[in-house]
Design a protein around this motif. Sequence first.
Motif, mmCIF file in Angstrom:
data_model
loop_
_atom_site.group_PDB
_atom_site.id
_atom_site.type_symbol
_atom_site.label_atom_id
_atom_site.label_comp_id
_atom_site.label_asym_id
_atom_site.label_seq_id
_atom_site.Cartn_x
_atom_site.Cartn_y
_atom_site.Cartn_z
ATOM 1 N N LYS A 34 -46.296 -22.438 -68.181
ATOM 2 C CA LYS A 34 -46.270 -21.321 -69.005
ATOM 3 C C LYS A 34 -46.489 -21.654 -70.504
ATOM 4 C CE LYS A 34 -44.649 -17.249 -68.169
ATOM 5 N NZ LYS A 34 -45.551 -15.972 -67.868
ATOM 6 N N GLU A 35 -45.802 -22.837 -70.767
ATOM 7 C CA GLU A 35 -45.574 -23.325 -72.427
ATOM 8 C C GLU A 35 -46.581 -24.222 -72.518
ATOM 9 O OE1 GLU A 35 -41.947 -25.366 -72.049
ATOM 10 O OE2 GLU A 35 -40.547 -23.404 -71.798
ATOM 11 N N ALA A 36 -47.415 -24.678 -71.685
ATOM 12 C CA ALA A 36 -48.668 -25.517 -72.346
ATOM 13 C C ALA A 36 -49.672 -24.820 -73.218
ATOM 14 C CB ALA A 36 -49.321 -25.699 -70.902
ATOM 15 N N LYS A 37 -50.049 -25.789 -74.190
ATOM 16 C CA LYS A 37 -50.733 -25.260 -75.445
ATOM 17 C C LYS A 37 -52.140 -25.973 -75.402
ATOM 18 C CE LYS A 37 -47.076 -23.350 -78.270
ATOM 19 N NZ LYS A 37 -45.863 -23.556 -77.332
ATOM 20 N N SER A 38 -52.007 -27.228 -75.103
ATOM 21 C CA SER A 38 -53.214 -27.981 -75.202
ATOM 22 C C SER A 38 -53.466 -28.795 -73.960
ATOM 23 C CB SER A 38 -53.120 -28.867 -76.380
ATOM 24 O OG SER A 38 -52.180 -29.713 -76.365
ATOM 25 N N ASN A 39 -54.664 -29.193 -73.410
ATOM 26 C CA ASN A 39 -54.708 -30.163 -72.549
ATOM 27 C C ASN A 39 -55.853 -31.259 -72.572
ATOM 28 O OD1 ASN A 39 -55.134 -30.945 -69.738
ATOM 29 N ND2 ASN A 39 -53.868 -29.070 -69.211
ATOM 30 N N GLU A 40 -55.604 -32.528 -72.440
ATOM 31 C CA GLU A 40 -56.473 -33.384 -72.956
ATOM 32 C C GLU A 40 -57.371 -33.601 -71.565
ATOM 33 O OE1 GLU A 40 -53.202 -33.925 -73.180
ATOM 34 O OE2 GLU A 40 -52.999 -34.772 -75.189
ATOM 35 N N VAL A 41 -56.552 -33.287 -70.384
ATOM 36 C CA VAL A 41 -57.588 -33.475 -69.288
ATOM 37 C C VAL A 41 -58.759 -32.317 -69.242
ATOM 38 C CG1 VAL A 41 -57.689 -32.830 -66.608
ATOM 39 C CG2 VAL A 41 -55.683 -34.041 -67.901
ATOM 40 N N LEU A 42 -58.424 -31.038 -69.855
ATOM 41 C CA LEU A 42 -59.571 -30.064 -69.764
ATOM 42 C C LEU A 42 -60.449 -30.523 -70.718
ATOM 43 C CD1 LEU A 42 -57.358 -26.617 -68.889
ATOM 44 C CD2 LEU A 42 -58.952 -27.884 -67.298
ATOM 45 N N GLY A 64 -49.790 -24.449 -60.808
ATOM 46 C CA GLY A 64 -51.166 -23.806 -61.322
ATOM 47 C C GLY A 64 -51.880 -24.320 -63.001
ATOM 48 N N ARG A 65 -51.094 -25.331 -63.237
ATOM 49 C CA ARG A 65 -51.448 -25.609 -64.693
ATOM 50 C C ARG A 65 -52.878 -26.010 -64.905
ATOM 51 N NH1 ARG A 65 -49.464 -31.379 -67.796
ATOM 52 N NH2 ARG A 65 -50.529 -30.671 -69.951
ATOM 53 N N PHE A 66 -53.860 -26.470 -63.987
ATOM 54 C CA PHE A 66 -55.205 -26.617 -64.150
ATOM 55 C C PHE A 66 -56.094 -25.466 -63.505
ATOM 56 C CE2 PHE A 66 -53.312 -30.978 -64.672
ATOM 57 C CZ PHE A 66 -53.775 -31.016 -65.802
ATOM 58 N N LEU A 67 -55.461 -25.081 -62.426
ATOM 59 C CA LEU A 67 -56.118 -23.778 -61.508
ATOM 60 C C LEU A 67 -56.139 -22.765 -62.346
ATOM 61 C CD1 LEU A 67 -55.148 -23.418 -57.948
ATOM 62 C CD2 LEU A 67 -55.887 -21.621 -59.300
ATOM 63 N N LEU A 68 -55.197 -22.265 -62.971
ATOM 64 C CA LEU A 68 -55.436 -21.206 -63.856
ATOM 65 C C LEU A 68 -56.421 -21.341 -64.914
ATOM 66 C CD1 LEU A 68 -54.427 -18.495 -64.741
ATOM 67 C CD2 LEU A 68 -52.754 -19.573 -66.067
ATOM 68 N N PRO A 69 -56.625 -22.391 -65.596
ATOM 69 C CA PRO A 69 -57.760 -22.348 -66.534
ATOM 70 C C PRO A 69 -59.086 -22.616 -65.983
ATOM 71 C CG PRO A 69 -56.380 -24.184 -66.750
ATOM 72 C CD PRO A 69 -55.431 -23.415 -66.034
ATOM 73 N N ALA A 130 -57.937 -34.195 -58.814
ATOM 74 C CA ALA A 130 -56.595 -34.780 -58.524
ATOM 75 C C ALA A 130 -55.806 -35.247 -59.720
ATOM 76 C CB ALA A 130 -56.717 -35.618 -57.096
ATOM 77 N N SER A 131 -54.983 -34.323 -60.362
ATOM 78 C CA SER A 131 -54.408 -34.885 -61.260
ATOM 79 C C SER A 131 -52.999 -35.178 -61.274
ATOM 80 C CB SER A 131 -54.693 -33.606 -62.503
ATOM 81 O OG SER A 131 -53.768 -34.133 -63.629
ATOM 82 N N MET A 132 -52.738 -36.537 -61.332
ATOM 83 C CA MET A 132 -51.320 -36.736 -60.986
ATOM 84 C C MET A 132 -50.754 -36.516 -59.805
ATOM 85 S SD MET A 132 -51.169 -38.134 -64.064
ATOM 86 C CE MET A 132 -49.527 -38.747 -64.336
ATOM 87 N N SER A 133 -51.642 -36.680 -58.852
ATOM 88 C CA SER A 133 -51.311 -36.077 -57.363
ATOM 89 C C SER A 133 -50.633 -37.084 -56.577
ATOM 90 C CB SER A 133 -52.524 -35.397 -56.779
ATOM 91 O OG SER A 133 -52.124 -34.895 -55.530
ATOM 92 N N PRO A 134 -49.635 -37.014 -56.324
ATOM 93 C CA PRO A 134 -49.097 -38.044 -55.222
ATOM 94 C C PRO A 134 -49.701 -38.050 -53.952
ATOM 95 C CG PRO A 134 -47.469 -36.449 -56.182
ATOM 96 C CD PRO A 134 -48.436 -35.932 -56.543
ATOM 97 N N GLY A 135 -50.190 -36.787 -53.517
ATOM 98 C CA GLY A 135 -51.109 -36.835 -52.216
ATOM 99 C C GLY A 135 -52.402 -37.664 -52.127
ATOM 100 N N VAL A 136 -52.831 -38.375 -53.571
ATOM 101 C CA VAL A 136 -53.853 -39.195 -53.561
ATOM 102 C C VAL A 136 -53.298 -40.554 -54.124
ATOM 103 C CG1 VAL A 136 -56.103 -39.523 -54.677
ATOM 104 C CG2 VAL A 136 -55.448 -37.458 -54.118
#
Length: 275
Positions: A34-42, A64-69, A130-136
């Motif tokens: 909710k608070e994210a304003k910028s995103n270097e990954v995107l 949903g940090r990346f899923l939403l955008p 897969a961003s910072m994903s423990p599953g990978v």
Amino acid sequence: MKEEYIDILSKEKKSSNPAKNWNNRAKEFYRYTKEAKSNEVLDFLNSKMEFTGKKILDIGCGAGRFLLPFVKAGAHVTGIDIAQDMIYYTEKILLESNIPKDSYELLKADWKDIDLDARRWNSKFDLVFASMSPGVSDWESIEKLVVASKGHVFISSFAYRHESVLLELQNHLESYRENDWGERFRAMINLLLLNGFLPDVKFTRKVGSMEFEVEDLINRYKHRFINSDPTGEKTEELRGLVDKIGSESNYTMYTDRVIGMFLFSVNDKIDKNTK
């Protein structure tokens, strides 16, 4: 040589109950989203590809940090996460953003348990993310990303991480030692190159601070120091240490993080027979 790098990845420290740990942190992740304003990954991905009309698989989608955008940019996104509460908060933020339900699919699942053949996910997605994903965390799970993609694969991971509260706790508790993130990241890059992939790589560094309530800190670190605690005694010991640290720093954690990102095409591989 490959076996050496595969062995490095296989040594990642893992929680005995990852679903419970990530459920405990789901509300925290929702707040960050909710608070994210910028995103270097995107920013990095936007410079390399378009999302409109693309099918994206988001592994370890969190809140949903990346899923939403991705959805807002016109993609259809399948998000999977091992924690049911993460799925709940992802759906919550999508509904709050008035995202049509036919734009996404959410699935509670562990990436290692996903049967690509049964789901007909082989070569299905334009981007497997897969961003910072423990599953990978090991080479087998990375190879599985490649199988699911018909276009690109994105992975990000710590290359270096310092957290002041974690360091303080490690000074008092001998039961946990941080991963060698630099060694792990180098192993991933070397394995990709040795398997013929040519990733675009970018590093970002963030030095700053984060504010936490005591329960958030307990949930953040409990799984790293405590494998089993039927009586709650170990949790109370950890709480006492956090209270001691907090009394001096007001639960402000100082951080220094280097995050490595790489993006590669599954279709552009070096021909191993070329001489």
